[in-house]
Design a protein around this motif. Structure first.
Motif, PDB file in Angstrom:
ATOM      1  N   THR A 354       0.908  -1.193   0.016  1.00 39.72           N
ATOM      2  CA  THR A 354       0.110   0.079  -0.017  1.00 39.72           C
ATOM      3  C   THR A 354       0.800   1.246  -0.274  1.00 39.72           C
ATOM      4  O   THR A 354       1.976   1.192   0.565  1.00 39.72           O
ATOM      5  N   ILE A 355       0.234   2.102  -0.413  1.00 36.46           N
ATOM      6  CA  ILE A 355       1.045   3.606  -0.570  1.00 36.46           C
ATOM      7  C   ILE A 355       0.024   4.612   0.014  1.00 36.46           C
ATOM      8  O   ILE A 355      -1.042   4.420   0.161  1.00 36.46           O
ATOM      9  N   ASP A 356       0.626   5.846   0.119  1.00 38.76           N
ATOM     10  CA  ASP A 356      -0.042   6.889   0.760  1.00 38.76           C
ATOM     11  C   ASP A 356      -0.707   7.421  -0.818  1.00 38.76           C
ATOM     12  O   ASP A 356      -0.077   8.349  -1.449  1.00 38.76           O
ATOM     13  N   GLY A 357      -2.117   7.125  -1.061  1.00 37.96           N
ATOM     14  CA  GLY A 357      -2.697   7.394  -2.330  1.00 37.96           C
ATOM     15  C   GLY A 357      -2.787   9.254  -2.449  1.00 37.96           C
ATOM     16  O   GLY A 357      -2.722   9.571  -3.544  1.00 37.96           O
ATOM     17  N   ASP A 358      -3.049   9.850  -1.522  1.00 38.40           N
ATOM     18  CA  ASP A 358      -3.317  11.292  -1.646  1.00 38.40           C
ATOM     19  C   ASP A 358      -1.909  11.835  -1.861  1.00 38.40           C
ATOM     20  O   ASP A 358      -1.798  12.805  -2.628  1.00 38.40           O
ATOM     21  N   LYS A 359      -1.014  11.554  -1.260  1.00 34.42           N
ATOM     22  CA  LYS A 359       0.386  11.699  -1.316  1.00 34.42           C
ATOM     23  C   LYS A 359       1.083  11.641  -2.924  1.00 34.42           C
ATOM     24  O   LYS A 359       1.435  12.685  -3.670  1.00 34.42           O
ATOM     25  N   LEU A 360       0.491  10.576  -3.533  1.00 36.52           N
ATOM     26  CA  LEU A 360       0.944  10.282  -4.760  1.00 36.52           C
ATOM     27  C   LEU A 360       0.052  11.110  -5.665  1.00 36.52           C
ATOM     28  O   LEU A 360       0.621  11.750  -6.931  1.00 36.52           O
ATOM     29  N   LYS A 361      -1.397  11.599  -5.396  1.00 40.06           N
ATOM     30  CA  LYS A 361      -2.037  12.330  -6.315  1.00 40.06           C
ATOM     31  C   LYS A 361      -1.350  13.852  -6.217  1.00 40.06           C
ATOM     32  O   LYS A 361      -1.270  14.557  -7.162  1.00 40.06           O
ATOM     33  N   THR A 362      -1.099  14.081  -5.089  1.00 37.16           N
ATOM     34  CA  THR A 362      -0.201  15.539  -4.958  1.00 37.16           C
ATOM     35  C   THR A 362       1.010  15.535  -5.654  1.00 37.16           C
ATOM     36  O   THR A 362       1.300  16.577  -6.473  1.00 37.16           O
ATOM     37  N   MET A 363       1.689  14.592  -5.648  1.00 43.53           N
ATOM     38  CA  MET A 363       3.067  14.511  -6.458  1.00 43.53           C
ATOM     39  C   MET A 363       2.821  14.628  -8.130  1.00 43.53           C
ATOM     40  O   MET A 363       3.616  15.414  -8.852  1.00 43.53           O
ATOM     41  N   ILE A 364       1.536  13.957  -8.554  1.00 36.45           N
ATOM     42  CA  ILE A 364       1.326  13.962  -9.798  1.00 36.45           C
ATOM     43  C   ILE A 364       1.101  15.302 -10.297  1.00 36.45           C
ATOM     44  O   ILE A 364       1.285  15.975 -11.225  1.00 36.45           O
ATOM     45  N   LYS A 365       0.061  15.914  -9.589  1.00 39.92           N
ATOM     46  CA  LYS A 365      -0.509  17.326  -9.851  1.00 39.92           C
ATOM     47  C   LYS A 365       0.374  18.267  -9.902  1.00 39.92           C
ATOM     48  O   LYS A 365       0.182  19.150 -10.706  1.00 39.92           O
ATOM     49  N   ARG A 366       1.417  18.467  -8.681  1.00 40.96           N
ATOM     50  CA  ARG A 366       2.408  19.392  -8.697  1.00 40.96           C
ATOM     51  C   ARG A 366       3.378  19.167  -9.961  1.00 40.96           C
ATOM     52  O   ARG A 366       3.606  20.323 -10.418  1.00 40.96           O
ATOM     53  N   SER A 367       3.732  18.175 -10.403  1.00 41.57           N
ATOM     54  CA  SER A 367       4.673  17.920 -11.379  1.00 41.57           C
ATOM     55  C   SER A 367       4.279  18.180 -12.735  1.00 41.57           C
ATOM     56  O   SER A 367       4.762  18.651 -13.556  1.00 41.57           O
ATOM     57  N   VAL A 368       2.945  18.074 -12.928  1.00 38.41           N
ATOM     58  CA  VAL A 368       2.263  18.230 -14.141  1.00 38.41           C
ATOM     59  C   VAL A 368       1.896  19.443 -14.259  1.00 38.41           C
ATOM     60  O   VAL A 368       1.912  20.505 -15.274  1.00 38.41           O
ATOM     61  N   GLN A 369       1.256  20.265 -13.239  1.00 43.25           N
ATOM     62  CA  GLN A 369       1.089  21.631 -13.208  1.00 43.25           C
ATOM     63  C   GLN A 369       1.967  22.619 -13.362  1.00 43.25           C
ATOM     64  O   GLN A 369       1.957  23.584 -13.990  1.00 43.25           O
ATOM     65  N   TYR A 370       3.272  22.414 -12.792  1.00 46.65           N
ATOM     66  CA  TYR A 370       4.264  23.189 -12.772  1.00 46.65           C
ATOM     67  C   TYR A 370       5.751  22.205 -13.090  1.00 46.65           C
ATOM     68  O   TYR A 370       6.610  22.015 -12.377  1.00 46.65           O
ATOM     69  N   PRO A 371       5.686  21.964 -14.588  1.00 47.97           N
ATOM     70  CA  PRO A 371       6.739  21.145 -14.878  1.00 47.97           C
ATOM     71  C   PRO A 371       8.076  21.690 -15.086  1.00 47.97           C
ATOM     72  O   PRO A 371       8.192  23.064 -15.536  1.00 47.97           O
ATOM     73  N   LYS A 372       9.176  20.938 -14.860  1.00 48.56           N
ATOM     74  CA  LYS A 372      10.396  21.488 -15.037  1.00 48.56           C
ATOM     75  C   LYS A 372      10.907  21.334 -16.471  1.00 48.56           C
ATOM     76  O   LYS A 372      10.311  20.790 -17.364  1.00 48.56           O
ATOM     77  N   SER A 373      11.729  22.595 -17.007  1.00 45.66           N
ATOM     78  CA  SER A 373      12.036  22.561 -18.405  1.00 45.66           C
ATOM     79  C   SER A 373      13.520  22.608 -18.297  1.00 45.66           C
ATOM     80  O   SER A 373      14.223  22.621 -17.268  1.00 45.66           O
ATOM     81  N   CYS A 374      14.000  22.369 -19.718  1.00 42.36           N
ATOM     82  CA  CYS A 374      15.616  22.320 -19.957  1.00 42.36           C
ATOM     83  C   CYS A 374      16.214  23.782 -19.209  1.00 42.36           C
ATOM     84  O   CYS A 374      17.220  23.702 -18.515  1.00 42.36           O
ATOM     85  N   ALA A 375      15.477  24.803 -19.444  1.00 40.32           N
ATOM     86  CA  ALA A 375      15.936  25.972 -18.571  1.00 40.32           C
ATOM     87  C   ALA A 375      16.109  25.960 -17.161  1.00 40.32           C
ATOM     88  O   ALA A 375      16.953  26.400 -16.750  1.00 40.32           O
ATOM     89  N   ASP A 376      15.149  25.327 -16.522  1.00 43.36           N
ATOM     90  CA  ASP A 376      15.159  24.923 -15.277  1.00 43.36           C
ATOM     91  C   ASP A 376      16.278  24.033 -14.732  1.00 43.36           C
ATOM     92  O   ASP A 376      16.902  24.586 -13.747  1.00 43.36           O
ATOM     93  N   LEU A 377      16.566  23.202 -15.376  1.00 39.05           N
ATOM     94  CA  LEU A 377      17.590  22.233 -15.244  1.00 39.05           C
ATOM     95  C   LEU A 377      19.040  22.818 -15.433  1.00 39.05           C
ATOM     96  O   LEU A 377      19.953  22.263 -14.590  1.00 39.05           O
ATOM     97  N   ALA A 378      19.064  23.596 -16.295  1.00 39.98           N
ATOM     98  CA  ALA A 378      20.264  24.372 -16.416  1.00 39.98           C
ATOM     99  C   ALA A 378      20.621  25.309 -15.672  1.00 39.98           C
ATOM    100  O   ALA A 378      21.806  25.933 -15.380  1.00 39.98           O
ATOM    101  N   ALA A 379      19.817  26.009 -14.707  1.00 40.14           N
ATOM    102  CA  ALA A 379      19.967  27.089 -13.948  1.00 40.14           C
ATOM    103  C   ALA A 379      20.633  26.686 -12.799  1.00 40.14           C
ATOM    104  O   ALA A 379      20.798  25.517 -12.252  1.00 40.14           O
TER     105      ALA A 379
END
Length: 379
Positions: A354-379
């Protein structure tokens, strides 16, 4: 619920349940690297967004033959990276064919033991479906590309290399003990790396996979097509021999998101919630994650366990083996053992219940709504 029942079974097997574990595989001061191996799709980008959101450096992405042939999957990876200005992450072609299995062998096995609800790349060739929207299956040319399937846009960039296994070996030798191998498709590339370099597995940090269901046969009979589908295991079954090689190799840790990957389902409500923040990734997820049905967050569950192991709320240490007897109805499925009764040449793994399902959805939501780009990775 099936998950609590399975947890009690594993408790008897191993006596080693974790509850709200700490994060034993992560050193806060250590640079984290990962290689992501998957059968990529138009909405399959969420795992690499989750990895980047967690501060993990993705060394490269590999393609595997499972849901479709690896070259089509590589093109999906290239296309979805391009969508979000992430083309600085290289893509490597994986093995086109499993170690032994072929569409013909797979279909012959089905004629004796029954048809899998989801047959992936080994489904019989359907020219009409490919011309309309489907990724390629079977057929004479596994390297063909079907442009109609690229709802995310056709890629303008090319793969960095043609040998994902060699790339994996190169990177674990460059960063010994620091590279997590994520595999949410077939395990062919990992198996080849294990066979090519007998130190590959021990030099990696861990192997985290999606696949390896246990005791779900009855669940395949007790509901509709979707219920049968989500309880069949194409990732391991498309390459049973490769699965056995990978899952018996001497990785410091192997983490399996098997039955638990069915715990958290996508819903229209959640997709709408993610789409409240508009960007190319949230749009693709909203349109295509549930294009045909509301599936579980399979690959995302495995990535969450890699990115933040504290999401694991219940797991066991067990020994596993993969059935590689072609004449067996369990061909390509795993069997679990406790230490006293295991066969030779198997190893222990962390099997998550079992996992913390709410935490999983929070991780998915944050990563998709505010995705990193190559510019972020180079900073």
């Amino acid at each position: 619920m099936q998950f609590s029942t399975l947890a009690s079974v594993f408790l008897a097997l191993s006596g080693s349940i974790q509850a709200s574990p700490l994060n034993p595989r992560t050193n806060a001061t250590e640079k984290r690297y990962a290689i992501l191996d998957n059968d990529w799709s138009p909405a399959g980008f969420i795992p690499f967004l989750m990895a980047l959101d967690a501060g993990i450096e993705i060394l490269g992405i590999a393609s595997s033959t499972a849901n479709t042939w690896q070259k089509q999957g590589a093109y999906h990876a290239l296309a979805t990276l391009e969508v979000g200005n992430l083309s600085c992450i290289p893509v490597y072609y994986g093995a086109t064919h499993p170690i032994i299995n072929t569409p013909e062998l797979f279909q012959a096995w089905e004629s004796v033991h029954g048809v899998l609800p989801w047959e992936g790349a080994f489904k019989k060739f359907n020219a009409t479906a490919e011309a309309l929207f489907s990724d390629p299956t079977s057929g004479d040319d596994p390297n063909r590309i079907t442009p109609a399937a690229f709802v995310e846009g056709f890629p303008n960039i090319t793969a960095a290399g043609t040998n994902a296994a060699a790339f994996m070996i190169e990177q674990v030798r460059k960063y010994p003990g620091q590279v997590s191998i994520y595999c949410a498709g077939a395990l062919t590339n990992v198996a080849l790396a294990v066979r090519m370099d007998d130190q590959f597995a021990s030099l990696a940090k861990e192997l985290v996979i999606m696949g390896g269901y246990v005791d779900v046969n009855l669940l395949q009979t007790s509901g509709d097509y979707l219920q049968a589908d989500i309880n069949s295991d194409i990732n391991l079954m498309i390459d049973p021999e490769g699965s056995k090689i990978a899952l018996t190799a001497d990785f410091p840790d192997i983490v399996i998101a098997g039955n638990v990957a069915n715990q958290v389902m996508s819903t229209q409500e959640f997709l709408d919630e993610v789409y409240e923040v508009k960007n190319p990734y949230s749009e693709l997820m909203h349109k295509y994650y549930a294009a045909e049905a509301f599936f579980p967050f399979w690959d995302e569950t495995a990535m969450a366990l890699l990115a933040d192991p504290t999401i694991n709320t219940n797991s066991s240490t067990v020994y596993i083996d993969v059935d590689t007897a072609y004449g067996s109805p369990r061909y390509g499925n795993i069997h679990v053992y406790q230490s006293d009764f295991k066969p030779p040449n198997v190893r222990n793994v962390t099997y998550v219940h079992t996992i913390d399902g709410d935490k999983l959805k929070t991780m998915i939501k944050r990563s998709v709504q505010y995705p990193k780009s190559c510019a972020d990775l180079a900073a």
